[in-house]
Design a protein around this motif. Structure first.
Motif, short mmCIF file in Angstrom:
data_model
loop_
_atom_site.label_atom_id
_atom_site.label_comp_id
_atom_site.label_asym_id
_atom_site.label_seq_id
_atom_site.Cartn_x
_atom_site.Cartn_y
_atom_site.Cartn_z
N THR A 1 0.67 -1.22 -0.11
CA THR A 1 0.08 -0.25 0.20
C THR A 1 0.94 1.31 -0.12
O THR A 1 0.61 2.37 -0.76
CB THR A 1 -0.97 -0.02 1.14
OG1 THR A 1 -0.35 0.09 2.40
CG2 THR A 1 -1.82 -1.08 1.23
N VAL B 1 1.10 4.08 -3.21
CA VAL B 1 1.02 5.68 -3.08
C VAL B 1 2.52 6.45 -3.57
O VAL B 1 2.17 7.22 -4.49
CB VAL B 1 0.64 6.14 -1.68
CG1 VAL B 1 1.59 5.92 -0.79
CG2 VAL B 1 0.43 7.57 -1.71
N THR C 1 -1.87 2.38 7.50
CA THR C 1 -3.14 2.39 6.40
C THR C 1 -3.13 4.34 6.27
O THR C 1 -3.44 4.55 5.21
CB THR C 1 -4.30 1.91 6.62
OG1 THR C 1 -4.86 2.51 7.88
CG2 THR C 1 -4.13 0.68 6.47
N SER C 2 -2.71 5.04 7.25
CA SER C 2 -2.86 6.46 7.07
C SER C 2 -2.01 7.00 6.10
O SER C 2 -2.08 7.98 5.40
CB SER C 2 -2.35 7.16 8.48
OG SER C 2 -3.49 6.78 9.44
N TRP D 1 -3.88 6.64 2.66
CA TRP D 1 -4.96 7.45 2.44
C TRP D 1 -4.50 9.14 2.44
O TRP D 1 -4.89 10.07 1.72
CB TRP D 1 -6.06 7.30 3.49
CG TRP D 1 -5.98 7.95 5.03
CD1 TRP D 1 -5.93 6.91 5.97
CD2 TRP D 1 -5.99 8.91 5.47
NE1 TRP D 1 -5.82 7.57 7.06
CE2 TRP D 1 -5.66 8.76 6.94
CE3 TRP D 1 -6.04 10.41 5.15
CZ2 TRP D 1 -5.91 9.99 7.84
CZ3 TRP D 1 -5.92 11.62 5.92
CH2 TRP D 1 -5.86 11.17 7.23
N HIS D 2 -3.59 9.55 3.40
CA HIS D 2 -3.00 10.74 3.59
C HIS D 2 -2.28 11.18 2.19
O HIS D 2 -2.51 12.12 1.73
CB HIS D 2 -2.11 10.69 4.73
CG HIS D 2 -1.46 12.41 4.69
ND1 HIS D 2 -0.28 12.52 4.51
CD2 HIS D 2 -2.37 13.57 5.12
CE1 HIS D 2 -0.19 13.85 4.72
NE2 HIS D 2 -1.27 14.36 5.04
N PHE E 1 -2.76 9.76 -0.69
CA PHE E 1 -3.51 9.90 -2.09
C PHE E 1 -4.51 10.98 -1.93
O PHE E 1 -4.85 11.78 -2.70
CB PHE E 1 -4.51 8.72 -2.05
CG PHE E 1 -3.74 7.65 -2.97
CD1 PHE E 1 -3.17 7.90 -4.21
CD2 PHE E 1 -3.50 6.36 -2.24
CE1 PHE E 1 -2.57 6.89 -5.06
CE2 PHE E 1 -2.98 5.32 -3.05
CZ PHE E 1 -2.24 5.65 -4.46
N ASP E 2 -4.77 11.84 -0.72
CA ASP E 2 -5.58 12.90 -0.38
C ASP E 2 -4.81 14.08 -1.14
O ASP E 2 -5.31 14.91 -1.82
CB ASP E 2 -5.80 13.09 0.92
CG ASP E 2 -6.61 14.48 1.35
OD1 ASP E 2 -7.56 14.73 0.56
OD2 ASP E 2 -6.09 15.15 2.24
#
Length: 196
Positions: A48, A52, A168-169, A172-173, A175-176
């Protein structure tokens, strides 16, 4: 009027749908390994981070240095980060998350999640970014089935969080902010490398 049985059935179906989505996501994370090959938690989480990194780093690199100070001005964009600030912020948070996973201080200045003010050139910003991904990979490599949901001190104040949530942060961070960077690139007539 909905009867109790219908409410229970809807809740059950909702939970089932969430489980199916979670399993589907896990299947995607398996990254095309054969059905007989088992992936460890470490491998899945590291993948993951790689996902990213694979989109974010080339997007950062494709912007010309003279546009690193770009921030949108038309519309509701007052006070948004520049392109360079987006990159430095993601890198700083990578270091912050990695350090929390490893239960140590960040190895570099993270400047209140803004990165060091002294890093201003494109080359230095990209080095800071690449080094942050190397560090977060190192941190994720320490996560395994035994310590996955053990808690560590939260990097954002009091409290404790799991290593899983920190790992996991990263995705998501990243990709944000990647989504924001894509807009910046397109506003400057540049097609993001992942879109080619």
């Amino acid at each position: 009027m909905i009867e109790n049985g219908e409410i229970i059935m809807r809740k059950t179906l909702s939970r089932l749908a969430v489980c199916v989505l979670a399993l589907a996501a896990l299947g995607v994370a398996q990254d095309h390994k054969g059905n007989n090959e088992h992936r460890t938690v470490t491998e899945v989480l590291d993948r993951t981070v790689s996902n990213v990194e694979h989109d974010f780093v080339p997007a950062a690199a494709v912007m010309p240095e003279d546009k690193f100070g770009f921030a949108p001005t038309n519309g509701e964009f007052k006070g948004v980060r520049t392109f360079a600030q987006q990159i430095k912020h993601v890198a700083a948070v990578n270091y912050e998350l990695g350090a929390a996973i490893l239960e140590e201080k960040p190895p570099v200045d993270i400047g209140d999640e803004s990165g060091p003010a002294s890093i201003t050139t494109k080359a230095d910003i990209l080095k800071y970014l690449n080094d942050s991904f190397a560090y977060v990979h190192k941190a994720v490599q320490t996560i395994n089935e035994k310590n996955l949901v053990e808690t560590v001190r939260s990097p954002w104040g009091e409290g404790r969080v799991t290593r899983l949530s920190l790992a996991t942060s990263v995705a998501w961070h990243g990709f944000d902010h990647y989504g924001q960077m894509v807009e910046y690139l397109r506003m400057n007539g540049i097609i993001p490398p992942a879109s080619r």
